[in-house]
Design a protein around this motif. Structure first.
Motif, mmCIF file in Angstrom:
data_model
loop_
_atom_site.group_PDB
_atom_site.id
_atom_site.type_symbol
_atom_site.label_atom_id
_atom_site.label_comp_id
_atom_site.label_asym_id
_atom_site.label_seq_id
_atom_site.Cartn_x
_atom_site.Cartn_y
_atom_site.Cartn_z
ATOM 1 N N VAL A 1 -5.629 4.300 4.032
ATOM 2 C CA VAL A 1 -6.497 3.201 3.624
ATOM 3 C C VAL A 1 -7.877 3.385 4.227
ATOM 4 N N ILE B 1 0.693 5.409 4.712
ATOM 5 C CA ILE B 1 -0.364 4.953 3.810
ATOM 6 C C ILE B 1 -1.693 5.541 4.271
ATOM 7 N N GLN C 1 -10.226 -1.613 3.452
ATOM 8 C CA GLN C 1 -8.862 -1.956 3.027
ATOM 9 C C GLN C 1 -8.040 -2.424 4.222
ATOM 10 N N TYR D 1 0.811 -1.218 0.000
ATOM 11 C CA TYR D 1 0.000 0.000 0.000
ATOM 12 C C TYR D 1 0.849 1.275 0.000
#
Length: 121
Positions: free
Chosen positions: A108, A106, A112, A98
């Motif tokens: 998300v 990241i 996810q 990711y």
């Protein structure tokens, strides 16, 4: 992990792979068990993981000890050390998928995130 034929057991050749895997981990463990106590304390764990390329906070090492110290002695035993390292590596691999720009961050969605969790469990 070593049952290549998915028979619920290992044959002799697969067993030799298991034996080598364990022997390699024993050598790593002994390398970082500086006081030869048979346990890895927080300082030794930090040295090991730093040697593997991880740069983690003191608080995170406290968390790792807390999570992987099944005997509640402030140290991790051999099998717990292996589990800690393998889990950390799996999570790192998932995170890197990711982290496309490799900046250590990241973003998300909740779904996810759950997918990430269940891909490791």
């Amino acid at each position: 992990m070593f049952d290549r034929e998915n028979k619920g057991g290992v044959n002799f050749n697969e067993f030799t792979g298991v034996w080598k895997y364990i022997s390699d981990w024993q050598n790593v463990f002994r390398t970082y068990d500086r006081d030869n106590s048979g346990m890895i304390d927080k300082h030794e764990l930090k040295q090991a993981l730093t040697g593997f390329g991880y740069r983690l906070s003191e608080q995170f090492y406290d968390l790792l000890i807390q999570k992987f110290d099944r005997q509640r002695r402030g140290q991790v035993a051999f099998d717990d050390f292996i589990q800690c390292c393998v889990v950390l590596q799996k999570w790192t691999d998932v995170f890197r998928r990711y982290d496309t720009d490799q900046d250590g961050w990241i973003q998300v969605s909740y779904e996810q995130y759950l997918s990430m969790v269940f891909s490791v469990v």
